[in-house]
Design an enzyme around this catalytic site. Structure first.
Site, short mmCIF file in Angstrom:
data_model
loop_
_atom_site.label_atom_id
_atom_site.label_comp_id
_atom_site.label_asym_id
_atom_site.label_seq_id
_atom_site.Cartn_x
_atom_site.Cartn_y
_atom_site.Cartn_z
N GLN A 232 76.54 -26.33 -93.09
CA GLN A 232 75.64 -27.44 -92.87
C GLN A 232 75.99 -28.17 -91.58
OE1 GLN A 232 72.92 -28.27 -94.51
NE2 GLN A 232 73.13 -26.68 -96.08
N TYR A 264 71.86 -16.90 -102.73
CA TYR A 264 71.92 -17.22 -101.29
C TYR A 264 73.10 -18.16 -101.07
CZ TYR A 264 66.96 -15.91 -101.92
OH TYR A 264 65.79 -15.29 -102.28
N GLU A 288 75.29 -13.31 -101.87
CA GLU A 288 75.03 -13.55 -100.46
C GLU A 288 75.00 -12.22 -99.73
OE1 GLU A 288 74.44 -14.52 -96.78
OE2 GLU A 288 74.42 -16.16 -98.26
N ASP A 336 69.38 -21.51 -103.05
CA ASP A 336 69.35 -22.12 -101.72
C ASP A 336 68.83 -21.10 -100.71
OD1 ASP A 336 69.71 -23.70 -99.51
OD2 ASP A 336 71.90 -23.64 -99.53
N CYS A 363 65.15 -26.28 -97.53
CA CYS A 363 65.14 -26.85 -96.18
C CYS A 363 63.74 -26.84 -95.58
CB CYS A 363 66.10 -26.08 -95.27
SG CYS A 363 65.73 -24.32 -95.10
#
Length: 407
Positions: A232, A264, A288, A336, A363
Site C-alpha cells: 500500500q 489476491y 496470490e 482484494d 480500489c
C-alpha cells in the site's frame, strides 16, 4: 470538432476523475473541472458519436471548492499537454474531493447493483492538504534522460521541480536534477522498516529485476516484501485496511477452524489482520499469483500453524476446487482483487463454495459495484460498507464491503 474550443457548464462528476458537461446536446467529459463551474474547454477526442473528451483551457466561473493546485506543475494555468498527471483532484478542496468520491461510489452501487448507500469517504491521518503521503513513487525517463511524471492522459514525460504527494523521505531522495539515460523509469521507495532506495529500471527488459527484501511495519508487526513488490502506497493505508478488515468481519459468523481464505493476498497483510483478530487457532490460506509475494507471505504468516500460502491465479485455484467435495461452509473469504475486480467466473466459484461471509477490499468503485451486482443476483447482500481516502488529490478511493447470504 477535434481541437474546437467552447464554454460549458459542468454538472456532475464521473468515474475516473473527470467531470460531465453538455454541448449542443452532446455529453462532454471534461478534465480539470469541478461540478458547478463554467469552463472553456478544448476537444481532445471526438472519436465517439455519443460523447467527446475535452480538457479545461481556463475557468470562467470557478467553484467555491476550487483551490490553487497542490502541484504547480499540474495546474490549470499550464497548457493541458504540459500538466503533470497523477494529482487530478489537486485543484479541489480536500473535503469536497471526498464528497465527489462518495458520489461516484454511491452512484455506481445504485446504478449497477441497485443498492442505495449513505457511505461517506473517511479521511485518514496525514497532511491536511492531502500531500506528503506516497511512500512509493515511480517517475519516467524522457529521451534526453530527464525524470518526471507522465502528462495527464499521455506518455509525455513532464519535467518537474517538486513531488508534493511524496512522503518527506521520498521527496528528499527523488533525483529530479539527474539524468537516467538507458532507463525507462525510476522508483523511489521508502519502506517503514528498512532503508530507502532509488532504483532505475527498464520496462522493455525481459528479465525480472533481482529481488530485494525490505521490511514494512504495521503496528508492531513486520512484513517482508520485495522492494518493487506491491505494498500500500499511503503511509497509513496498511494499518487503515488492517483495522477496517478486522472490523468488517462479523464475529458471529467467523469460524477459526473453517477454510478461511485471503484471495489476491499479496504478502499476507490481510490474512494476518484476520488471524491477529481471531487468534492462534485461525486457519487461513492466502492465494496470490506472484511467487515472490507468496514466498514472503509464507514467512509473514509463519506464526500461525493453520496458515498456508499458495501460488496460483485465483480463478485457476477456484477452478481446481470445482467438482470436488470441497466446501467453504462457515468460512470467511477476504477478497482484494485488482482494479478490474473479481468478475463473474470468480464470483460463481465463490458462491458455489458457500462461505459464510465475504469481505471485499476494492480500489475501484465501478468494479466493486459490478461484483456486488453479481453477488446480489446469486442471493447475497451488502451488509456493511466503508470507504477511505487513501489517495488524496487523486480520484481513487478504497472501499471495504461485507457481503453475506441474503435471508
Amino acid at each position: 470538432m477535434l481541437g474546437a474550443e467552447f464554454e460549458v457548464d459542468v454538472t456532475n462528476i464521473a468515474h475516473g476523475g473527470i467531470s460531465v458537461a453538455r454541448h449542443e446536446g452532446r455529453v462532454v467529459f471534461v478534465a480539470d473541472a469541478i461540478p458547478g463551474e463554467r469552463v472553456l474547454v478544448r476537444v481532445t477526442d471526438d472519436a465517439k458519436k455519443s460523447f467527446w473528451r475535452a480538457e479545461t483551457v481556463s475557468v470562467v466561473s470557478p467553484s467555491e471548492h476550487r483551490q490553487p493546485h497542490v502541484w504547480a506543475e499540474a495546474s490549470v494555468d499550464r497548457a493541458p499537454e504540459r500538466r503533470a498527471g497523477g494529482a487530478e483532484f489537486g485543484h479541489i478542496a480536500p473535503g469536497h474531493q471526498r464528497e465527489l468520491k462518495r458520489q461516484v461510489l454511491a452512484d455506481a452501487l445504485q446504478r449497477m447493483a441497485g443498492v442505495d448507500s449513505d457511505v461517506r469517504v473517511e479521511a485518514i491521518d496525514g497532511e491536511p492538504d492531502g500531500t506528503g503521503w506516497r511512500t512509493r513513487l515511480r517517475l519516467h525517463v524522457a529521451k534526453d534522460g530527464t525524470l518526471g511524471p507522465f502528462a495527464a492522459r499521455s506518455h509525455t514525460v513532464i519535467p518537474v521541480d517538486s513531488v508534493p504527494l511524496a512522503s518527506p523521505e521520498v521527496a528528499r531522495l527523488t533525483p529530479l536534477d539527474e539524468r537516467f539515460n538507458g532507463a525507462t523509469h525510476v522508483d523511489i521507495v521508502a519502506p517503514s522498516g528498512s532503508n530507502a532506495f532509488v532504483l532505475a529500471g527498464d520496462s522493455t527488459s525481459k528479465g525480472r529485476p533481482k529481488p530485494h527484501r525490505v521490511t514494512e511495519l504495521v503496528g508492531e508487526r513486520e512484513f517482508a516484501v520485495d522492494v518493487r513488490g506491491f505494498w500500500q502506497v499511503h503511509h497509513g493505508a496498511a494499518q487503515t485496511l488492517t483495522s477496517a478488515v478486522q472490523d468488517a468481519i462479523d464475529g458471529d459468523l467467523f469460524d477459526p477452524r473453517a477454510s478461511n481464505h485471503d484471495l489476491y493476498g499479496g504478502v499476507g497483510l490481510l490474512a494476518a489482520a484476520v488471524a491477529d483478530r481471531f487468534g492462534p487457532t485461525t486457519r487461513i490460506t492466502t492465494v496470490e499469483s506472484d511467487a515472490l509475494a507468496t514466498d514472503h507471505a509464507a514467512s509473514n504468516l509463519v506464526e500461525w500453524l493453520g496458515s498456508q500460502a499458495v501460488t496460483s491465479r485465483v480463478d485457476r485455484y477456484l477452478q481446481g476446487l470445482r467438482g470436488s467435495a470441497t466446501s467453504w461452509r462457515g468460512a470467511t473469504v477476504v477478497l482484494d482483487p485488482p482494479r478490474s475486480g473479481a468478475g463473474k467466473e470468480v464470483v460463481d466459484h465463490l458462491v458455489g463454495l458457500e462461505p459464510a461471509q465475504i469481505v471485499y477490499v476494492a480500489c475501484d468503485p465501478v468494479a466493486l459495484a459490478r461484483d456486488v451486482a453479481l453477488l446480489r443476483e446469486r442471493g447475497w447482500e451488502l451488509s456493511r460498507l466503508r470507504a477511505f481516502d487513501l489517495f488524496p488529490n487523486t480520484h481513487h478511493v478504497e472501499a471495504v464491503a461485507t457481503l453475506v447470504p441474503a435471508g
